[in-house]
Scaffold this active site. Structure first.
Site, PDB file in Angstrom:
ATOM      1  N   ASP A  13     -29.885 -40.967 -29.945  1.00  0.00           N
ATOM      2  CA  ASP A  13     -28.575 -41.386 -30.476  1.00  0.00           C
ATOM      3  C   ASP A  13     -27.704 -40.202 -30.867  1.00  0.00           C
ATOM      4  O   ASP A  13     -26.933 -40.272 -31.832  1.00  0.00           O
ATOM      5  CB  ASP A  13     -28.754 -42.327 -31.691  1.00  0.00           C
ATOM      6  CG  ASP A  13     -29.655 -43.494 -31.364  1.00  0.00           C
ATOM      7  OD1 ASP A  13     -29.485 -44.075 -30.282  1.00  0.00           O
ATOM      8  OD2 ASP A  13     -30.546 -43.799 -32.174  1.00  0.00           O
ATOM      9  N   LYS A  16     -25.371 -38.635 -26.253  1.00  0.00           N
ATOM     10  CA  LYS A  16     -25.565 -38.127 -24.883  1.00  0.00           C
ATOM     11  C   LYS A  16     -24.617 -38.816 -23.902  1.00  0.00           C
ATOM     12  O   LYS A  16     -24.158 -38.203 -22.951  1.00  0.00           O
ATOM     13  CB  LYS A  16     -27.027 -38.337 -24.441  1.00  0.00           C
ATOM     14  CG  LYS A  16     -28.019 -37.482 -25.212  1.00  0.00           C
ATOM     15  CD  LYS A  16     -29.437 -37.714 -24.758  1.00  0.00           C
ATOM     16  CE  LYS A  16     -29.974 -39.062 -25.118  1.00  0.00           C
ATOM     17  NZ  LYS A  16     -30.135 -39.309 -26.559  1.00  0.00           N
ATOM     18  N   GLY A  40     -29.327 -46.737 -25.236  1.00  0.00           N
ATOM     19  CA  GLY A  40     -27.985 -47.323 -25.241  1.00  0.00           C
ATOM     20  C   GLY A  40     -26.996 -46.175 -25.268  1.00  0.00           C
ATOM     21  O   GLY A  40     -26.798 -45.563 -26.301  1.00  0.00           O
ATOM     22  N   HIS A  41     -26.462 -45.835 -24.108  1.00  0.00           N
ATOM     23  CA  HIS A  41     -25.550 -44.695 -24.032  1.00  0.00           C
ATOM     24  C   HIS A  41     -24.105 -45.190 -24.097  1.00  0.00           C
ATOM     25  O   HIS A  41     -23.628 -45.860 -23.184  1.00  0.00           O
ATOM     26  CB  HIS A  41     -25.822 -43.898 -22.749  1.00  0.00           C
ATOM     27  CG  HIS A  41     -27.142 -43.190 -22.788  1.00  0.00           C
ATOM     28  ND1 HIS A  41     -27.640 -42.438 -21.761  1.00  0.00           N
ATOM     29  CD2 HIS A  41     -28.077 -43.114 -23.772  1.00  0.00           C
ATOM     30  CE1 HIS A  41     -28.808 -41.934 -22.110  1.00  0.00           C
ATOM     31  NE2 HIS A  41     -29.096 -42.348 -23.319  1.00  0.00           N
ATOM     32  N   GLN A 223     -33.257 -41.158 -25.172  1.00  0.00           N
ATOM     33  CA  GLN A 223     -33.981 -40.892 -26.423  1.00  0.00           C
ATOM     34  C   GLN A 223     -33.828 -39.409 -26.824  1.00  0.00           C
ATOM     35  O   GLN A 223     -32.852 -38.790 -26.459  1.00  0.00           O
ATOM     36  CB  GLN A 223     -35.462 -41.294 -26.324  1.00  0.00           C
ATOM     37  CG  GLN A 223     -35.693 -42.801 -26.254  1.00  0.00           C
ATOM     38  CD  GLN A 223     -35.527 -43.378 -24.874  1.00  0.00           C
ATOM     39  OE1 GLN A 223     -36.010 -42.838 -23.895  1.00  0.00           O
ATOM     40  NE2 GLN A 223     -34.821 -44.481 -24.780  1.00  0.00           N
ATOM     41  N   THR A 300     -30.290 -52.469 -30.136  1.00  0.00           N
ATOM     42  CA  THR A 300     -30.872 -53.527 -30.978  1.00  0.00           C
ATOM     43  C   THR A 300     -29.974 -53.910 -32.144  1.00  0.00           C
ATOM     44  O   THR A 300     -30.249 -54.892 -32.827  1.00  0.00           O
ATOM     45  CB  THR A 300     -32.217 -53.052 -31.563  1.00  0.00           C
ATOM     46  OG1 THR A 300     -31.977 -51.849 -32.310  1.00  0.00           O
ATOM     47  CG2 THR A 300     -33.243 -52.779 -30.482  1.00  0.00           C
ATOM     48  N   ASP A 332     -16.963 -34.637 -37.138  1.00  0.00           N
ATOM     49  CA  ASP A 332     -15.911 -35.278 -37.945  1.00  0.00           C
ATOM     50  C   ASP A 332     -16.473 -36.207 -39.015  1.00  0.00           C
ATOM     51  O   ASP A 332     -15.828 -36.441 -40.032  1.00  0.00           O
ATOM     52  CB  ASP A 332     -14.965 -36.058 -37.021  1.00  0.00           C
ATOM     53  CG  ASP A 332     -15.732 -37.070 -36.178  1.00  0.00           C
ATOM     54  OD1 ASP A 332     -16.645 -36.645 -35.444  1.00  0.00           O
ATOM     55  OD2 ASP A 332     -15.455 -38.279 -36.271  1.00  0.00           O
TER      56      ASP A 332
HETATM   57  P1  IMP Z   1     -39.688 -48.013 -27.611  1.00  0.00           P
HETATM   58  O1  IMP Z   1     -39.131 -46.863 -26.846  1.00  0.00           O
HETATM   59  O2  IMP Z   1     -38.874 -49.273 -27.505  1.00  0.00           O
HETATM   60  O3  IMP Z   1     -41.149 -48.240 -27.335  1.00  0.00           O
HETATM   61  O4  IMP Z   1     -39.618 -47.613 -29.175  1.00  0.00           O
HETATM   62  C1  IMP Z   1     -40.365 -46.545 -29.721  1.00  0.00           C
HETATM   63  C2  IMP Z   1     -39.546 -45.791 -30.761  1.00  0.00           C
HETATM   64  O5  IMP Z   1     -38.489 -45.097 -30.136  1.00  0.00           O
HETATM   65  C3  IMP Z   1     -38.884 -46.695 -31.827  1.00  0.00           C
HETATM   66  O6  IMP Z   1     -38.856 -45.999 -33.052  1.00  0.00           O
HETATM   67  C4  IMP Z   1     -37.483 -46.869 -31.292  1.00  0.00           C
HETATM   68  O7  IMP Z   1     -36.562 -47.169 -32.321  1.00  0.00           O
HETATM   69  C5  IMP Z   1     -37.239 -45.483 -30.715  1.00  0.00           C
HETATM   70  N1  IMP Z   1     -36.244 -45.470 -29.634  1.00  0.00           N
HETATM   71  C6  IMP Z   1     -36.410 -45.906 -28.371  1.00  0.00           C
HETATM   72  N2  IMP Z   1     -35.293 -45.725 -27.658  1.00  0.00           N
HETATM   73  C7  IMP Z   1     -34.410 -45.147 -28.484  1.00  0.00           C
HETATM   74  C8  IMP Z   1     -33.080 -44.668 -28.294  1.00  0.00           C
HETATM   75  O8  IMP Z   1     -32.486 -44.740 -27.217  1.00  0.00           O
HETATM   76  N3  IMP Z   1     -32.487 -44.117 -29.392  1.00  0.00           N
HETATM   77  C9  IMP Z   1     -33.131 -43.986 -30.582  1.00  0.00           C
HETATM   78  N4  IMP Z   1     -34.369 -44.419 -30.794  1.00  0.00           N
HETATM   79  C10 IMP Z   1     -35.015 -44.982 -29.753  1.00  0.00           C
END
Ligand code: IMP
Length: 427
Positions: A13, A16, A40-41, A223, A300, A332
Site C-alpha cells: 500500500d 505503487k 489493490g493498485h 504487496q 478489503t 503531503d
Molecule cells: P494474503 O496475501 O491474502 O494471504 O494475506 C496475507 C497478509 O498480507 C495479510 O496481512 C494481508 O493483509 C497482507 N496483504 C496481502 N496483500 C496486500 C496488499 O496488497 N497490501 C497490503 N497488505 C496485503
C-alpha cells in the site's frame, strides 16, 4: 533497454499503482510478477479513479502491453470483471496478456482461505481471504491448475479429479463443510478458458523478444518487502515474493536484465492484517493519519494500521532488494503535523539494535527509538519541484535518504499524476 523492477518498500500500500501509471509512460511492457487479487493498485488519471487487482497499472498507457506474469495467481472471475470494468471506461484491454504458466485461484481456494483463517483463531494472519495463499500452496504441492490448462477441455477432467477428491476430503472431513461440485468446477474452468484464450501466451518468450528488441519492460510488484514469504514478518506474510528477486522469477525475465530496482516508500508506515509493526500509533494521531490519508484497504476496505516511518525496516528492505532509486509517496499527509518522528533503532530488552530482526516474536518486543524532526506545517500538494518544498520537508526527505541509504528520486504529494516531483530523472 533493460527491465526495471518496482517494489514495495514496507508492508504494501505504498502507492505503487500511481508510480507505475506514471513510469509506464515510457514503458513498452508492464508486467505484474506476483501476488493475486489481494493487491489493490489505485490509479487516478484523466480516465477516472480505478482500483486494479490483477491488470497491471500500465493499462492506461495506450502504447504499453500489459502482462500478468507466471508468478501471479489469477482468479479468472476477478480478472474478467476487471477487464469488463475497464472496457466500460473505454480502456483498451486487447493489449493484455496472461502467462500460460500463471496458477489459477479456484473456488475451493477461496473457501479454504476463509476456513483456515477461522481455524487460526486469535493467531489469524488477517489474510484478504481471496484464496491467494491456498493457490500458492497447491502450486508448490504440484496440484495447481495453470491458466494454460483452462483451455484444454479434454485434459481438464483427469487433471481436476484427484485434486477435487483431495479438496473435498479436506472440506468435508476437516471442516465439516459440503463438498464442491466437480461438474460445476469443470464448467467454470471451460468458461474461463474460452474467455481468456485470446489473452493467454507464453509471456516469458514475449518479454525475452521485447528485451532483445531493446524495449523497456517495467516489472510491477504487488504487496511489499515486509510481506515477502522469506523476508517478511513470518508467519504474518503473504505467500509470494514481492522482493526484486521475485520479479525475475515471477515475470520470467533473467535477473541480469534488471538494471534498476525502484523502491516505493510511503512517508509514514502502514500495515493491514496481523503481525508486528513497531511504529504503530494506536492512538488519536494514528486515527488522524488514517482519516486524512484515507488508509483503508483498496481490496478489503479494512482500516490500515498507521505509524511513523520505520527506517530500520526501510534499510532492511533496501538491503534485500538493492534499490537503485526510491520514490517517497504521500509526503503531503504529514503537512499538518508540528513534529514528525522517524524510527532510527529498536530497543529490545536492554539492547539497542539498528538491524531488522529475522523473527516476528523479537520484532513484536521491539520498542522504537525515535528521532524527532520539526514538521513543516505547510501545504505541499502544490509543489511541483524539489525547491518548492518547504525547507523542513526537504530536511525530512534528506534524513530518510540517509537512513535507508538510497536516493529519493521522486516525491509524490497527491494521488494525481501531476502531483509529483521528479527530483532526478532516472530513466
Ligand atoms: P494474503 O496475501 O491474502 O494471504 O494475506 C496475507 C497478509 O498480507 C495479510 O496481512 C494481508 O493483509 C497482507 N496483504 C496481502 N496483500 C496486500 C496488499 O496488497 N497490501 C497490503 N497488505 C496485503
Amino acid at each position: 533497454m533493460p527491465a526495471i523492477a518496482v517494489v514495495g518498500g514496507l508492508w504494501g500500500d505504498e502507492g505503487k499503482g500511481k508510480v507505475i501509471d506514471l513510469l509506464a509512460e515510457k514503458a513498452d511492457y508492464v508486467v505484474r510478477y506476483g501476488g493475486g487479487n489481494n493487491a489493490g493498485h489505485t490509479v487516478m488519471n484523466q480516465y477516472g479513479k480505478f482500483s486494479l487487482h490483477l491488470v497491471p497499472a500500465g493499462i492506461f498507457q495506450p502504447h504499453a502491453t500489459c502482462v500478468i506474469g507466471n508468478g501471479v495467481v489469477v482468479d479468472p472471475n476477478v480478472l474478467l470483471q476487471e477487464m469488463d470494468m475497464l472496457g466500460k471506461a473505454k480502456i483498451d484491454t486487447s493489449r493484455l496478456m496472461v502467462s500460460s504458466r500463471a496458477h489459477v485461484i479456484m473456488p475451493y481456494h477461496i473457501l479454504l482461505d476463509g476456513l483456515e483463517e477461522e481455524r487460526r483463531g486469535s493467531s489469524a494472519i488477517g489474510t484478504t481471504r481471496m484464496g491467494v495463499g491456498p493457490a500458492y500452496v497447491d502450486k508448490v504441492a504440484r496440484m495447481g491448475i495453470r491458466v494454460g490448462d483452462l483451455t484444454d477441455r479434454k485434459a481438464l477432467p483427469a487433471r481436476l479429479r484427484p485434486i477435487l477428491e483431495y479438496k473435498n476430503a479436506i472440506l468435508t472431513k476437516v471442516y465439516g463443510k459440503p463438498p464442491v461440485s466437480p461438474e460445476e468446477i469443470y464448467e467454470k474452468c471451460c468458461l474461463y478458458g474460452e474467455r481468456l484464450a485470446p489473452y493467454i501466451r507464453d509471456t516469458e518468450q514475449v518479454l525475452y523478444d521485447a528485451l532483445e528488441r531493446d524495449e523497456l519492460v517495467l516489472l510491477e510488484g504487488a504487496q511489499g518487502t515486509l510481506l515477502d514469504l522469506d523476508y517478511g514478518t513470518y508467519p504474518f506474510v503473504t505467500s509470494s515474493h514481492p522482493v526484486a528477486g521475485g520479479a525475475a522469477v515471477g515475470a520470467g525475465v533473467s535477473p541480469g536484465r534488471i538494471s534498476q530496482v525502484i523502491g516505493i516508500y510511503k512517508a509514514y508506515a502502514t500495515r493491514v492484517g496481523g503481525g508486528p509493526m513497531p511504529t504503530e500509533l494506536s492512538n488519536s494521531l494514528g486515527e488522524t493519519i488514517r482519516q486524512r490519508a484515507w488508509e483503508f484497504g483498496a481490496t478489503t476496505g479494512r482500516a490500515r494500521r498507521c505509524g511513523w516511518f520505520d527506517a530500520v525496516a526501510g534499510r532492511f528492505s533496501n538491503m534485500v532488494n538493492g534499490f537503485t532509486s526510491a520514490v517517497l509517496t504521500r509526503l503531503d499527509v504529514l503537512d499538518i503535523l508540528p513534529t514528525v518522528r522517524i524510527c532510527v533503532a529498536y530497543r529490545v530488552g536492554d539492547r539497542t539494535i539498528d538491524t531488522f530482526p529475522g523473527d516476528a516474536d523479537t520484532l513484536a518486543r521491539c520498542e522504537p527509538v525515535y528521532e524527532d524532526v520539526p514538521g513543516w506545517l505547510t501545504d505541499t500538494s502544490h509543489a511541483r519541484s524539489y525547491d518548492a518544498l518547504p525547507e523542513r520537508a526537504r530536511a525530512y526527505v534528506k534524513r530518510l535518504e540517509k537512513l535507508i541509504r538510497c536516493p529519493i528520486d521522486i516525491i509524490s504529494i497527491g494521488p494525481r499524476r501531476e502531483e509529483t516531483i521528479v527530483v532526478r530523472q532516472t530513466f
